[in-house]
Write an enzyme that holds these catalytic residues in place. Structure first.
Site, PDB file in Angstrom:
ATOM      1  N   GLU A   1     -25.192 -53.016  24.337  1.00 57.23           N
ATOM      2  CA  GLU A   1     -24.758 -51.822  25.079  1.00 57.23           C
ATOM      3  C   GLU A   1     -25.031 -51.973  26.574  1.00 57.23           C
ATOM      4  O   GLU A   1     -24.258 -51.496  27.402  1.00 57.23           O
ATOM      5  CB  GLU A   1     -25.462 -50.575  24.510  1.00 57.23           C
ATOM      6  CG  GLU A   1     -24.959 -50.247  23.112  1.00 57.23           C
ATOM      7  CD  GLU A   1     -25.711 -49.098  22.466  1.00 57.23           C
ATOM      8  OE1 GLU A   1     -26.912 -49.274  22.175  1.00 57.23           O
ATOM      9  OE2 GLU A   1     -25.112 -48.036  22.258  1.00 57.23           O
TER      10      GLU A   1
ATOM     11  N   GLU B   1     -27.267 -51.126  14.537  1.00 58.09           N
ATOM     12  CA  GLU B   1     -28.095 -49.922  14.387  1.00 58.09           C
ATOM     13  C   GLU B   1     -27.975 -49.307  12.998  1.00 58.09           C
ATOM     14  O   GLU B   1     -28.921 -48.716  12.480  1.00 58.09           O
ATOM     15  CB  GLU B   1     -27.703 -48.877  15.442  1.00 58.09           C
ATOM     16  CG  GLU B   1     -28.216 -49.167  16.844  1.00 58.09           C
ATOM     17  CD  GLU B   1     -27.307 -50.080  17.662  1.00 58.09           C
ATOM     18  OE1 GLU B   1     -26.428 -50.737  17.063  1.00 58.09           O
ATOM     19  OE2 GLU B   1     -27.474 -50.136  18.889  1.00 58.09           O
TER      20      GLU B   1
END
Ligand code: 3H9
Length: 691
Positions: free
Chosen positions: A108, A128
């Site tokens: 990210e 995640e």
């Protein structure tokens, strides 16, 4: 190199600033790393000499994500969002230089950089979901803008680590560097960007890839259907999909709001807590307090497996998969050929599904050498006995191995319950003997119970842990007791399930309760799969148990298309009134009055004694720590990972409640429920069993 803080350096060479992170083991985005990134990028932007910035990491990997150990703690230092805003809005191009893995928050961060360069061996992913989460730092909104909604959902719900060349094809990275010159290539790339006056690419502004999917509800409903079976019971995959839906249908900032809201829901929920606990438990299980990191590890260059049945075959495949040659032994050629052809068929099925190539099938089969004499194992570094579960047979094999195996070879038994010390005593080298309990199918199931005998040497335990890692197993070290940790706890559940049938619960009601809890199947569906006639004898059967009666009625399980259930030609099961009648008749002959049993009672009756047994295991020192018990049950027996395992689940319910429940059941049903003294002590003294 000028240091910004303990974990970051900024180096300016002509017009390129190189910001280096060095926070072992995996450069996770701890408060220190975020602070270093923040100051580093800020000062590079403010430095007039600098025209472009490269972010690179030392050590084994690029940033592998947010620092999971910080979750749930008071936030310190700059937030990740602040760092990302600074990077994305930088007036000077920023390039991330990736090696190892760019995962979660790491990717990210890279997605807020204007460009990405990666070495061929590196991988990128948003894993995640495996922690019960979703990418909470803009990943759900930026990834679809590069790879499209379908691919983004695939990546986010599987957590897959995507190899660099595929990332290049998808546009996730812009350049591939040479394996050994990432820094140099990244600096050259940054110079090229300046020279060519390339734009400051902001992924957030790129709507082209997602525009075509706007309003396409079918895309999402089809995707949901495609993963439904695999993700049953999990919240995170659905929330990940909802974020991608938001990315497609809403402006970027609105999408970010959805992402943050759903991220917070997951982060504060029990599923993610359980999955994060499982992440650390799995790694902790590798650590044995009295064995140091420097313990000598035996090199395993060749493995011997005794028995080419389902277990022996599956075990052999694990080693062939990682390039270790295996000599597999059977009693005669016919059995050997049968066993080897099953392995080939397994590999061919995997190749048909596209998971390995035809070439891989041949390579792996080429590593498997079938023999019919134990003498062929004389050059093996590790020998695993995987024969029928019979003590005399095993003793005989180990006696023979003692005179065949080379000095220092590890002699392992795949026994699932027998006394490893007794087996070891048959040899003149009990220090080399250990239990390596694989779970069926052994080439698929992740768990390996490493059974440490009384005399097993530390080096043999350490080497077993190392080889487990090499063959991609999750290992837990357990002590010698009947059934070890896994089957010992299973016996509790099985006993109660059997008892419940004779109190009035039907097999499918018990199975449904456990299936709905999250197990892949209930105990009776499992018995049907294994075959009800294992250990049953037609000649001596006297109709004394329900199992006797079912077998006598020709109901042997799936193989006879009826057991506890009735099966159609596709092995779909359905409840069978005949079984209900058999149960009723059996109860009547024993003058048992059947009653209604609630789902809640089924769960408490089956699960509480398992937790209680866990405490007994801890008290006896048969498991090193509570989380090892959970590792065994999550990875070997399908305890839903989002419930953490029996011990974690017990803590969620509250050990005081478990104790109270056990006491009540003890009063009603007797000593099967007598609480473990350790559980009583834990409740009384408020002991935290997870430290
Ligand atoms: C996230 O990023 C959320 C964001 O979207 C939003 C934020 C707002 N943190 O696995 P290994 C430790 S969520 C802390 O044995 P390998 C690990 O515990 C995160 N510690 O090595 C172990 O410690 P120890 C998304 C971490 O080479 C040591 O590092 N990212 C973290 O086999 C070595 O680990 C992920 O889910 C972490 N993030 O594999 C990636 N990661 O030595 C999780 C590792 O004391 N990590 N540790 O036992 C992995 O998948 C693997 O560790 C990796 C290396 C592939 C990186």
């Amino acid at each position: 190199m000028p240091s910004l803080n303990e974990v970051t350096n900024l180096d300016v060479d002509s017009r390129i600033a190189v910001l280096t992170l060095n926070s072992p083991p995996v450069n996770a985005l701890s408060a220190n790393v975020r602070e270093g990134l923040h100051i580093g990028v800020k000062s590079a932007i403010e430095n007039e000499e600098v025209e472009a910035i490269v972010i690179i990491c030392e050590g084994r990997t690029f940033i592998a994500g947010a620092d999971i150990s910080e979750f749930g703690q008071e936030p310190k230092g700059p937030s990740l969002y602040e760092v990302q805003d600074m990077i994305e809005s930088s007036p000077k191009p920023i390039v991330s230089a990736i090696h190892g893995t760019a995962l979660g928050g790491g990717l990210e961060v890279a997605l807020t950089c204007h460009y990405r360069i990666a070495v061929p061996s590196s991988k990128c992913g948003l894993p995640e979901v495996n922690l019960g989460l979703l990418p909470g730092a803009g990943g759900t909104q930026r990834l679809p803008r590069i790879v499209g909604a379908q691919k983004a959902m695939e990546m986010m719900t599987s957590g897959a680590h995507i190899p660099a060349n595929q990332c290049l094809e998808m546009g996730l990275v812009d350049e591939i560097a040479n394996e050994d010159s990432l820094l140099e290539d990244a600096v050259n790339f940054a110079n090229q960007i300046i020279n060519e006056k390339r734009p400051l690419v902001k992924v957030r502004d790129n709507d082209e890839k997602i525009n075509k999917d706007r309003g396409n509800e079918e895309l999402f409903s089809n995707f949901r259907k495609s993963i439904a079976r695999k993700t049953r019971g999990f919240l995170a995959p659905e929330y990940n999909i909802q974020c991608v839906e938001a990315a497609v249908n809403k402006p970027f900032d609105e999408g970010i709001k959805v992402e943050r809201e759903l991220f917070t829901k997951l982060m504060t929920g029990s599923q993610s807590a359980a999955q994060r606990y499982a992440f650390f438990s799995e790694r902790q299980a590798n650590k044995v307090p009295d064995i140091s990191k420097d313990e000598s590890i035996k090199e395993i260059k060749k493995v011997g497996v005794i028995g080419a049945g389902t277990m022996g075959g599956g075990i052999s495949m694990n080693f062939a998969n990682v390039g270790i040659p295996v000599t597999i032994i059977e009693q005669n050629e016919e059995r050997l050929e049968r066993g080897i052809s099953v392995m080939r068929r397994n590999y061919e099925n995997t190749a048909r599904k596209g998971r390995i190539s035809e070439n891989d099938v041949e390579k792996r089969m080429g590593l498997i050498n079938g023999q019919t004499s134990l003498g062929s194992l004389n050059d093996c570094d590790l020998i695993i006995e995987a024969v029928f579960e019979n003590m005399d047979l095993k003793k005989d094999i180990f006696k023979q191995l003692d005179s065949i195996a080379k000095e220092g070879a590890i002699l392992a038994s795949n026994t699932s319950a027998l006394n490893v010390n007794e087996i070891a005593a048959e040899t003149s080298r009990p220090e080399d003997v250990i239990g390596l309990h694989f779970f069926s199918p052994a080439n698929v199931m992740r768990l390996l119970e490493i059974v440490r005998g009384e005399k097993t040497s530390k080096s043999v335990v350490a080497s077993s842990l190392a080889i487990a890692k090499k063959i991609n197993k999750i290992a837990a070290v357990v002590g010698v007791c009947p059934g070890f940790v896994g089957n010992r706890i299973l016996a509790q559940r099985q006993r109660e399930a059997n008892k419940l049938i004779l109190e009035g619960a039907l097999p499918w009601e018990i199975d449904d309760a456990l299936y709905d809890f999250g197990f892949p199947m209930g105990p009776f569906a499992m018995s049907d799969l294994a075959g009800l006639d294992i250990g049953w004898n037609k000649e001596t059967s006297k109709g004394e148990t329900l199992r006797d009666l079912l077998c006598e009625a020709g109901r042997l399980g799936q193989k006879s298309r009826k057991g506890f259930y009735l099966y159609d030609e596709n092995r779909n099961k359905s409840p069978d009134p005949e079984v209900e009648q058999i149960i009723r008749d059996f109860a009547e002959t024993r003058q048992i009055r059947l009653r209604d049993v609630t789902k809640e009672e089924i769960l408490e009756r089956c699960l509480y004694p398992m937790i209680n047994e866990g405490f007994k295991i801890l008290e006896e020192g048969m498991a090193i720590r509570a989380s090892d018990i959970d590792v065994v049950w999550v990875y070997g027996y399908g305890w839903p990972i989002y419930e953490g395992g029996p011990m974690f689940y017990g803590s969620l319910i509250g050990f005081d409640k478990i104790l109270e429940g056990l006491k009540q059941m003890e009063e009603k049903f007797g000593p099967d429920f007598t609480p473990s003294p350790y559980l009583e002590r834990v409740v009384e003294e408020k002991i935290n069993i997870f430290v």
